[in-house]
Motif scaffolding. Structure first.
Motif, PDB file in Angstrom:
ATOM      1  N   ASN A  92       0.820  -1.213   0.000  1.00  0.00           N
ATOM      2  CA  ASN A  92       0.000   0.000   0.000  1.00  0.00           C
ATOM      3  C   ASN A  92       0.856   1.267   0.000  1.00  0.00           C
ATOM      4  O   ASN A  92       0.468   2.284  -0.573  1.00  0.00           O
ATOM      5  N   MET A  93       2.016   1.209   0.634  1.00  0.00           N
ATOM      6  CA  MET A  93       2.871   2.406   0.747  1.00  0.00           C
ATOM      7  C   MET A  93       3.701   2.682  -0.492  1.00  0.00           C
ATOM      8  O   MET A  93       4.232   3.785  -0.635  1.00  0.00           O
TER       9      MET A  93
ATOM     10  N   PHE B 205       2.591   5.728  -2.685  1.00  0.00           N
ATOM     11  CA  PHE B 205       2.848   6.969  -1.948  1.00  0.00           C
ATOM     12  C   PHE B 205       4.336   7.281  -1.925  1.00  0.00           C
ATOM     13  O   PHE B 205       4.749   8.418  -2.146  1.00  0.00           O
TER      14      PHE B 205
ATOM     15  N   PHE C 138       0.626  16.943   2.804  1.00  0.00           N
ATOM     16  CA  PHE C 138       0.433  15.737   1.994  1.00  0.00           C
ATOM     17  C   PHE C 138       1.034  14.516   2.681  1.00  0.00           C
ATOM     18  O   PHE C 138       0.381  13.484   2.854  1.00  0.00           O
ATOM     19  N   CYS C 139       2.288  14.634   3.082  1.00  0.00           N
ATOM     20  CA  CYS C 139       2.982  13.493   3.687  1.00  0.00           C
ATOM     21  C   CYS C 139       2.423  13.144   5.061  1.00  0.00           C
ATOM     22  O   CYS C 139       2.288  11.965   5.395  1.00  0.00           O
TER      23      CYS C 139
ATOM     24  N   TYR D 236      -0.777  10.983   4.736  1.00  0.00           N
ATOM     25  CA  TYR D 236      -0.516   9.609   4.302  1.00  0.00           C
ATOM     26  C   TYR D 236       0.308   8.820   5.328  1.00  0.00           C
ATOM     27  O   TYR D 236       0.021   7.646   5.583  1.00  0.00           O
TER      28      TYR D 236
ATOM     29  N   ALA E  84      -1.834   7.660   8.130  1.00  0.00           N
ATOM     30  CA  ALA E  84      -2.709   6.558   7.699  1.00  0.00           C
ATOM     31  C   ALA E  84      -1.927   5.248   7.618  1.00  0.00           C
ATOM     32  O   ALA E  84      -2.406   4.198   8.077  1.00  0.00           O
ATOM     33  N   PHE E  85      -0.726   5.288   7.066  1.00  0.00           N
ATOM     34  CA  PHE E  85       0.077   4.069   6.951  1.00  0.00           C
ATOM     35  C   PHE E  85       0.593   3.602   8.316  1.00  0.00           C
ATOM     36  O   PHE E  85       0.765   2.399   8.531  1.00  0.00           O
TER      37      PHE E  85
END
Length: 196
Positions: A61-62, A65, A115-116, A119, A122-123
């Motif tokens: 998933n990462m 990103f 932005f970072c 994400y 979330a990760f």
């Protein structure tokens, strides 16, 4: 006063390049522990749900990103170098290009930070859902890394905190420069009136 301000602006422009490089190194390193701990848990790379460790899909998933983050960090380095191209580090008087370079760097810094952060948080949540008992058993069996550390997720506060501090100081420096230029113009105008 100008001499002090010129020294500060040189330091800040150099700091912008350094902190941009730190962001780049962070983008390279953020997946290190995930790769070492989770890559081998995937039985079939074509089907990421076939895994020895439930939750290990966070590694896959990462990746999208991380690719975007890496590209953005390279762009940030180029923007910070633009400060030197426009002579923002050494110019006694700023022109529109200097203010634009500072504004673009500050805007890019804020955007990349937000932005970072979204994400990465979330990760980090996904990482905490990994079955660590299964990961430990897999690690002992295959000799791979076992970690429950959230270091690479948590250090983003420091990395992006430094980025925002440098961006804020560059903006503050531009305001300081503007005030000094206005004061100098006022003094020169008064000097002309006295000579007339």
């Amino acid at each position: 006063m100008y001499k002090k301000q010129l020294t500060v602006q040189r330091i800040l422009c150099l700091a912008a390049v350094i902190v941009s490089a730190i962001v780049f190194v962070y983008a390279l390193g953020i997946m290190t522990d995930l790769y070492d701990a989770l890559y081998d848990t995937m039985r079939n790379p074509a089907d990421v749900f076939q895994t020895d460790v439930p939750g290990s899909i966070v590694y896959y998933n990462m990746q999208a990103f991380n690719k975007v983050f890496l590209n953005y960090s390279i762009v940030l380095i180029l923007i910070s170098v633009f400060l030197f191209i426009t002579n923002t580090h050494s110019r006694r008087k700023y022109y529109i290009g200097n203010y634009a370079a500072i504004g673009v760097f500050a805007a890019a810094s804020v955007y990349l930070t937000v932005f970072c952060h979204i994400y990465i948080q979330a990760f980090k949540g996904q990482w905490k859902q990994v079955d660590f008992a299964a990961l430990k058993a897999h690690s002992e069996m295959w000799g791979t890394l076992y970690t429950e550390s959230t270091f690479w997720f948590d250090i983003h506060y420091l990395v992006f905190g430094l980025l925002l501090i440098v961006a804020g100081l560059l903006v503050y420096n531009a305001v300081w420069k503007y005030k000094l230029m206005k004061e100098e113009d006022r003094l020169l105008e008064e000097g002309r009136r006295v000579l007339q």
